[in-house]
Design a protein around this motif. Structure first.
Motif, mmCIF file in Angstrom:
data_model
loop_
_atom_site.group_PDB
_atom_site.id
_atom_site.type_symbol
_atom_site.label_atom_id
_atom_site.label_comp_id
_atom_site.label_asym_id
_atom_site.label_seq_id
_atom_site.Cartn_x
_atom_site.Cartn_y
_atom_site.Cartn_z
ATOM 1 N N UNK A 1 0.819 -1.224 0.000
ATOM 2 C CA UNK A 1 0.000 0.000 0.000
ATOM 3 C C UNK A 1 0.854 1.277 0.000
ATOM 4 N N UNK A 2 2.198 1.088 -0.026
ATOM 5 C CA UNK A 2 3.130 2.228 -0.135
ATOM 6 C C UNK A 2 2.872 3.286 0.956
ATOM 7 N N UNK A 3 2.730 2.812 2.186
ATOM 8 C CA UNK A 3 2.395 3.713 3.293
ATOM 9 C C UNK A 3 3.487 4.757 3.530
ATOM 10 N N UNK A 4 4.756 4.353 3.480
ATOM 11 C CA UNK A 4 5.833 5.328 3.720
ATOM 12 C C UNK A 4 5.865 6.378 2.618
ATOM 13 N N UNK A 5 5.590 5.975 1.392
ATOM 14 C CA UNK A 5 5.554 6.923 0.272
ATOM 15 C C UNK A 5 4.408 7.914 0.436
ATOM 16 N N UNK A 6 3.279 7.419 0.896
ATOM 17 C CA UNK A 6 2.118 8.293 1.117
ATOM 18 C C UNK A 6 2.383 9.263 2.271
ATOM 19 N N UNK A 7 3.061 8.767 3.303
ATOM 20 C CA UNK A 7 3.425 9.651 4.405
ATOM 21 C C UNK A 7 4.280 10.816 3.914
ATOM 22 N N UNK A 8 5.338 10.511 3.160
ATOM 23 C CA UNK A 8 6.233 11.558 2.680
ATOM 24 C C UNK A 8 5.500 12.548 1.782
ATOM 25 N N UNK A 9 4.570 12.045 0.965
ATOM 26 C CA UNK A 9 3.788 12.932 0.105
ATOM 27 C C UNK A 9 2.981 13.916 0.945
ATOM 28 N N UNK A 10 2.240 13.398 1.916
ATOM 29 C CA UNK A 10 1.414 14.265 2.771
ATOM 30 C C UNK A 10 2.273 15.224 3.584
ATOM 31 N N UNK A 11 3.355 14.694 4.123
ATOM 32 C CA UNK A 11 4.232 15.496 4.988
ATOM 33 C C UNK A 11 4.818 16.682 4.227
ATOM 34 N N UNK A 12 5.313 16.435 3.042
ATOM 35 C CA UNK A 12 5.999 17.485 2.289
ATOM 36 C C UNK A 12 5.044 18.418 1.551
ATOM 37 N N UNK A 13 3.875 17.929 1.184
ATOM 38 C CA UNK A 13 2.936 18.770 0.438
ATOM 39 C C UNK A 13 2.151 19.709 1.348
ATOM 40 N N UNK A 14 1.727 19.190 2.517
ATOM 41 C CA UNK A 14 0.782 19.949 3.344
ATOM 42 C C UNK A 14 1.369 20.505 4.636
ATOM 43 N N UNK A 15 2.475 19.935 5.106
ATOM 44 C CA UNK A 15 3.091 20.423 6.349
ATOM 45 C C UNK A 15 2.057 20.548 7.479
ATOM 46 N N UNK A 16 1.299 19.490 7.671
ATOM 47 C CA UNK A 16 0.271 19.509 8.713
ATOM 48 C C UNK A 16 0.888 19.795 10.071
ATOM 49 N N UNK A 17 0.264 20.677 10.819
ATOM 50 C CA UNK A 17 0.686 20.900 12.193
ATOM 51 C C UNK A 17 0.045 19.836 13.064
ATOM 52 N N UNK A 18 0.825 19.288 13.985
ATOM 53 C CA UNK A 18 0.267 18.281 14.889
ATOM 54 C C UNK A 18 1.085 18.237 16.170
#
Length: 301
Positions: free
Chosen positions: A176-193
């Protein structure tokens, strides 16, 4: 053979030592425990001390994290606590891709003690779920966190899992390419958490989580029900027996800390943990609560 992963640096080497001592003490002599430590520039001295804990039914392997995580830098949005940034909290997201020889594995934080054989956890069937984990009951009743998890991360707080203990379906996480999806979300949106890796793991695995009995992630939180005969104790956030007295489940930690070559160092940590340090902990917790409330109301979550 049971593959187990930790992520550490020099700061957490003493507690990694205690965790491994407890793990091997409770191990089945007829099974083999392959312990991987993914580390961030750990010293040769600490590596030797940890390696010395090996028993005939175990092997401890150290793997430095590769350079692919340079994009994860120290900004306040990425911090577990406002005073701490450590790259190691993200390592667990990359274990399936780094170790393709395994279809199933365990990840556990260093601030844990085992009170049962970890092979019992490994043997729990995951079916088609991505991970197995325990619901994070430490946040129940804290309205700021309940609101943050539900409206900030997008997961019902009653089903929010703690990422300090993970049974990993390595094959499915790779598929499911979870690590790839994480990096995509992390770098595109910079979600605060306020819980960097944990928020992403909850979001990406939601609906594909095998909920484990909370005896596998017993956390010593004030005012919460104590679990009888916990299988794994997790001294999360500020609830460290090496900083405070009268921490729930502290007896399990000190039992194994006394066997560690770091014992005197750990005692000195506690002795030198000042009133000012404890006041800072209170300030940081209050800051987390304020940030959690703000993130829940933000459009960028």
């Amino acid at each position: 053979m049971i593959p187990i992963f930790f992520a550490s640096d020099d700061n957490y080497a003493p507690f990694l030592s205690v965790a491994i001592i407890s793990l091997l003490d409770k191990s089945d002599k007829n099974k083999f425990y392959k312990i991987h430590v993914i580390h961030d520039n750990m010293s040769i001295e600490n590596i030797k001390k940890i390696k010395s804990l090996e028993k005939p039914n175990s092997e401890i392997i150290f793997t430095p994290i590769n350079n692919n995580l340079e994009c994860i830098n120290d900004i306040k949005d990425n911090r577990l606590r406002p005073d701490i940034f450590t790259l190691t909290i993200y390592f667990r997201l990359f274990i399936p891709e780094m170790f393709k020889e395994y279809d199933k594995a365990i990840y556990i934080d260093c601030d844990i003690v085992l009170n049962s054989d970890i092979s019992e956890l490994y043997d729990i069937p995951l079916e088609n779920n991505y991970i197995g984990a325990c619901r994070d009951k430490s946040i129940i009743g804290i309205k700021e966190f309940e609101n943050y998890f539900t409206n900030g991360v997008g997961i019902d707080y009653r089903d929010y899992i703690n990422s300090g203990v993970l049974l990993l379906n390595m094959k499915e996480l790779r598929n499911k390419k979870i690590s790839e999806k994480f990096l995509y979300l992390f770098n595109k949106y910079h979600f605060e958490n306020v819980d960097p890796d944990q928020a992403y793991i909850n979001f990406l695995c939601n609906g594909k989580i095998k909920y484990l009995d909370n005896t596998w992630d017993a956390m010593p939180n004030l005012g919460k029900e104590k679990i009888d005969n916990p299988k794994l104790i997790h001294y999360n956030l500020f609830f460290k027996p090496w900083h405070y007295d009268n921490i729930t489940y502290e007896e399990y930690f000190w039992q194994y800390a006394k066997e560690s070559v770091y014992y005197e160092e750990i005692l000195n940590m506690k002795k030198n943990y000042s009133l000012e340090d404890k006041q800072k902990d209170d300030e940081h917790l209050n800051d987390m609560l304020k940030r959690a409330s703000a993130i829940a109301e933000s459009s960028n979550n």
